[in-house]
Design a protein around this motif. Structure first.
Motif, PDB file in Angstrom:
ATOM      1  N   LEU A  11       0.849  -1.186   0.000  1.00 54.09           N
ATOM      2  CA  LEU A  11       0.000   0.000   0.000  1.00 54.09           C
ATOM      3  C   LEU A  11       0.889   1.242   0.000  1.00 54.09           C
ATOM      4  CD1 LEU A  11      -3.030   0.768   0.114  1.00 54.09           C
ATOM      5  CD2 LEU A  11      -2.788   0.940   2.598  1.00 54.09           C
ATOM      6  N   PRO A  12       0.686   2.158  -0.950  1.00 53.69           N
ATOM      7  CA  PRO A  12       1.568   3.328  -1.046  1.00 53.69           C
ATOM      8  C   PRO A  12       1.572   4.169   0.228  1.00 53.69           C
ATOM      9  CG  PRO A  12       0.218   3.111  -3.014  1.00 53.69           C
ATOM     10  CD  PRO A  12      -0.320   2.128  -2.019  1.00 53.69           C
ATOM     11  N   VAL A  13       2.705   4.784   0.487  1.00 51.19           N
ATOM     12  CA  VAL A  13       2.863   5.708   1.612  1.00 51.19           C
ATOM     13  C   VAL A  13       2.932   7.115   1.041  1.00 51.19           C
ATOM     14  CG1 VAL A  13       4.328   6.421   3.536  1.00 51.19           C
ATOM     15  CG2 VAL A  13       4.041   3.991   3.018  1.00 51.19           C
ATOM     16  N   VAL A  14       2.039   8.007   1.512  1.00 50.75           N
ATOM     17  CA  VAL A  14       1.980   9.392   1.049  1.00 50.75           C
ATOM     18  C   VAL A  14       2.157  10.302   2.252  1.00 50.75           C
ATOM     19  CG1 VAL A  14       0.598  11.144  -0.128  1.00 50.75           C
ATOM     20  CG2 VAL A  14       0.425   8.752  -0.835  1.00 50.75           C
ATOM     21  N   ASP A  15       3.165  11.148   2.203  1.00 52.25           N
ATOM     22  CA  ASP A  15       3.468  12.072   3.300  1.00 52.25           C
ATOM     23  C   ASP A  15       3.619  11.328   4.624  1.00 52.25           C
ATOM     24  OD1 ASP A  15       3.361  14.250   1.579  1.00 52.25           O
ATOM     25  OD2 ASP A  15       1.216  14.544   1.888  1.00 52.25           O
ATOM     26  N   GLY A  16       4.280  10.169   4.573  1.00 51.28           N
ATOM     27  CA  GLY A  16       4.554   9.415   5.785  1.00 51.28           C
ATOM     28  C   GLY A  16       3.392   8.584   6.299  1.00 51.28           C
ATOM     29  N   ARG A  17       2.281   8.554   5.582  1.00 55.98           N
ATOM     30  CA  ARG A  17       1.105   7.794   6.021  1.00 55.98           C
ATOM     31  C   ARG A  17       0.626   6.883   4.904  1.00 55.98           C
ATOM     32  NH1 ARG A  17      -3.296  11.816   8.441  1.00 55.98           N
ATOM     33  NH2 ARG A  17      -4.185   9.785   8.964  1.00 55.98           N
ATOM     34  N   ARG A  18       0.057   5.736   5.290  1.00 54.19           N
ATOM     35  CA  ARG A  18      -0.506   4.830   4.301  1.00 54.19           C
ATOM     36  C   ARG A  18      -1.679   5.496   3.586  1.00 54.19           C
ATOM     37  NH1 ARG A  18       2.587   0.251   3.121  1.00 54.19           N
ATOM     38  NH2 ARG A  18       3.554  -0.522   5.033  1.00 54.19           N
ATOM     39  N   ALA A  19      -1.686   5.370   2.262  1.00 57.75           N
ATOM     40  CA  ALA A  19      -2.786   5.915   1.475  1.00 57.75           C
ATOM     41  C   ALA A  19      -4.061   5.115   1.749  1.00 57.75           C
ATOM     42  CB  ALA A  19      -2.437   5.873  -0.002  1.00 57.75           C
ATOM     43  N   PRO A  20      -5.240   5.710   1.535  1.00 52.02           N
ATOM     44  CA  PRO A  20      -6.486   4.941   1.668  1.00 52.02           C
ATOM     45  C   PRO A  20      -6.469   3.743   0.725  1.00 52.02           C
ATOM     46  CG  PRO A  20      -6.945   7.297   1.512  1.00 52.02           C
ATOM     47  CD  PRO A  20      -5.486   7.133   1.208  1.00 52.02           C
ATOM     48  N   ASN A  21      -6.966   2.617   1.209  1.00 51.95           N
ATOM     49  CA  ASN A  21      -6.966   1.401   0.405  1.00 51.95           C
ATOM     50  C   ASN A  21      -8.218   1.375  -0.460  1.00 51.95           C
ATOM     51  OD1 ASN A  21      -6.907  -1.230  -0.645  1.00 51.95           O
ATOM     52  ND2 ASN A  21      -5.794  -1.969   1.153  1.00 51.95           N
ATOM     53  N   THR A  22      -8.042   1.691  -1.741  1.00 54.77           N
ATOM     54  CA  THR A  22      -9.162   1.751  -2.679  1.00 54.77           C
ATOM     55  C   THR A  22      -9.274   0.501  -3.540  1.00 54.77           C
ATOM     56  OG1 THR A  22      -7.752   2.868  -4.313  1.00 54.77           O
ATOM     57  CG2 THR A  22      -9.008   4.273  -2.801  1.00 54.77           C
ATOM     58  N   GLY A  23      -8.501  -0.530  -3.216  1.00 58.61           N
ATOM     59  CA  GLY A  23      -8.513  -1.749  -4.013  1.00 58.61           C
ATOM     60  C   GLY A  23      -9.591  -2.714  -3.581  1.00 58.61           C
ATOM     61  N   VAL A  24      -9.447  -3.963  -3.994  1.00 57.67           N
ATOM     62  CA  VAL A  24     -10.367  -5.029  -3.589  1.00 57.67           C
ATOM     63  C   VAL A  24     -10.325  -5.133  -2.068  1.00 57.67           C
ATOM     64  CG1 VAL A  24     -10.841  -7.498  -3.731  1.00 57.67           C
ATOM     65  CG2 VAL A  24     -10.043  -6.261  -5.754  1.00 57.67           C
ATOM     66  N   GLN A  25     -11.497  -5.200  -1.465  1.00 57.83           N
ATOM     67  CA  GLN A  25     -11.611  -5.132  -0.005  1.00 57.83           C
ATOM     68  C   GLN A  25     -11.601  -6.525   0.638  1.00 57.83           C
ATOM     69  OE1 GLN A  25     -12.010  -1.749   1.598  1.00 57.83           O
ATOM     70  NE2 GLN A  25     -11.054  -1.613  -0.427  1.00 57.83           N
ATOM     71  N   PHE A  26     -10.822  -6.659   1.714  1.00 58.99           N
ATOM     72  CA  PHE A  26     -10.794  -7.864   2.545  1.00 58.99           C
ATOM     73  C   PHE A  26     -11.154  -7.429   3.967  1.00 58.99           C
ATOM     74  CE2 PHE A  26      -8.282  -8.923  -1.089  1.00 58.99           C
ATOM     75  CZ  PHE A  26      -8.508 -10.268  -1.320  1.00 58.99           C
ATOM     76  N   LYS A  27     -12.435  -7.218   4.193  1.00 59.56           N
ATOM     77  CA  LYS A  27     -12.878  -6.607   5.449  1.00 59.56           C
ATOM     78  C   LYS A  27     -12.610  -7.482   6.659  1.00 59.56           C
ATOM     79  CE  LYS A  27     -16.383  -3.810   3.123  1.00 59.56           C
ATOM     80  NZ  LYS A  27     -17.832  -3.487   3.004  1.00 59.56           N
ATOM     81  N   LYS A  28     -12.507  -8.796   6.464  1.00 57.74           N
ATOM     82  CA  LYS A  28     -12.215  -9.693   7.580  1.00 57.74           C
ATOM     83  C   LYS A  28     -10.719  -9.824   7.842  1.00 57.74           C
ATOM     84  CE  LYS A  28     -16.371 -12.499   6.871  1.00 57.74           C
ATOM     85  NZ  LYS A  28     -16.884 -13.874   6.588  1.00 57.74           N
ATOM     86  N   ASP A  29      -9.918  -9.128   7.069  1.00 57.74           N
ATOM     87  CA  ASP A  29      -8.463  -9.209   7.228  1.00 57.74           C
ATOM     88  C   ASP A  29      -7.883  -7.797   7.217  1.00 57.74           C
ATOM     89  OD1 ASP A  29      -5.828  -9.943   7.368  1.00 57.74           O
ATOM     90  OD2 ASP A  29      -5.937 -11.428   5.763  1.00 57.74           O
ATOM     91  N   MET A  64      -5.169  -5.559   4.687  1.00 61.43           N
ATOM     92  CA  MET A  64      -5.575  -4.336   4.002  1.00 61.43           C
ATOM     93  C   MET A  64      -4.727  -3.143   4.415  1.00 61.43           C
ATOM     94  SD  MET A  64      -9.685  -4.343   3.500  1.00 61.43           S
ATOM     95  CE  MET A  64      -9.460  -2.856   2.542  1.00 61.43           C
ATOM     96  N   ASP A  65      -4.182  -3.167   5.619  1.00 62.96           N
ATOM     97  CA  ASP A  65      -3.301  -2.088   6.062  1.00 62.96           C
ATOM     98  C   ASP A  65      -1.952  -2.118   5.350  1.00 62.96           C
ATOM     99  OD1 ASP A  65      -5.176  -1.092   7.801  1.00 62.96           O
ATOM    100  OD2 ASP A  65      -4.340  -2.067   9.583  1.00 62.96           O
TER     101      ASP A  65
END
Length: 268
Positions: free
Chosen positions: A128-146, A150-151
């Protein structure tokens, strides 16, 4: 012109420095590749299982000139570049390619290429890309139970549910154990890549992660990628007649059928 008295020697100095720097880089890469091959011997595999320090003797995976055509095509998905070396992990089924930069690709990277038993959904998994020192929002396929997965990883592809079934919990855990990995899958081929200069320990981790994925989806019974011996010496080009991809079906009983949803990302 007097200024040439200074420019000429300076240009020669720059060429000498860059040539020496390149030579040192290539020597270091060769040493790391030799060390990685030693880590991939059967004795090293037994030492891993027994929790012992591996003996660094032995040749390990043998170099080959090329891999089967379907796996060579996967190199274009991972970024292309100048292939510096190829090594055979399992004859006809799995290989490691060491790729250097060229005019179109500025990255050096290593990649495990492997044939799959069935056609995989087209997908890319990347950190997951890091932007300004923080993980970008995850806009990909969602794994809500994991949420841990996703982080760490962005999953992109046009079919969310088949991707969710294909990326089982075991595969996601293997990727979490190696968070620098990039995973590509399409048709009956997969590639697991790590970007950056050659490092023997990191390449060993790459093959271990690829082995876990291959165990789930690999062709011909998914033999281990970690300690198989080399193949027949007369097959140095790695090619075979039955190389063309075949259609396969997704595993309808996959455990993640209900949890993967949303975000149809484009595979790069």
């Amino acid at each position: 012109m007097p200024w040439l008295w200074y420019v000429g020697p300076f240009a020669l100095l720059v060429v000498w420095f860059l040539t020496g720097l390149r030579g040192r880089h290539e020597a270091r890469r060769d040493r790391e590749l030799a060390r990685w091959r030693a880590l991939m011997t059967p004795e090293a595999a037994r030492a891993r299982r027994d929790g012992r320090k591996a003996d660094t003797g032995g040749d390990g995976p043998r170099p080959v000139r090329t891999a089967p055509a379907s796996l060579e095509r996967m190199l274009q998905d991972t970024g292309g570049g100048a292939v510096l070396a190829r090594y055979e992990l399992v004859p006809k089924l799995a290989y490691v390619a060491v790729v250097g930069p060229d005019a179109k690709n500025g990255s050096e990277y290593q990649v495990v290429l492997a044939k799959l038993a069935d056609a995989a959904p087209r997908l890319t998994v990347c950190p997951l890309p890091v932007v300004d020192g923080r993980r970008a929002p995850n806009t990909g396929v969602q794994f809500k139970k994991d949420p841990e997965f996703m982080d760490q990883f962005l999953v992109e592809g046009p079919e969310a549910k088949p991707i969710g079934r294909w990326l089982s919990k075991r595969i996601r855990d293997a990727l979490l154990d190696f968070p620098d990995a990039w995973l590509f899958a399409q048709d009956r081929a997969m590639a697991l890549a790590v970007y950056g200069p050659v490092d023997a320990d990191r390449m060993e981790e790459l093959v271990i992660a690829a082995d876990a994925i291959f165990a789930e989806h690999g062709n011909e019974g998914a033999p281990s990628l970690l300690f198989e011996g080399s193949g027949d010496a007369d097959d140095e080009d790695g090619s075979d007649e039955d190389d063309e991809d075949e259609d396969g079906e997704d595993d309808e009983d996959g455990e993640d059928d209900e949890e993967a949803a949303g975000a149809e990302g484009a595979v790069r």
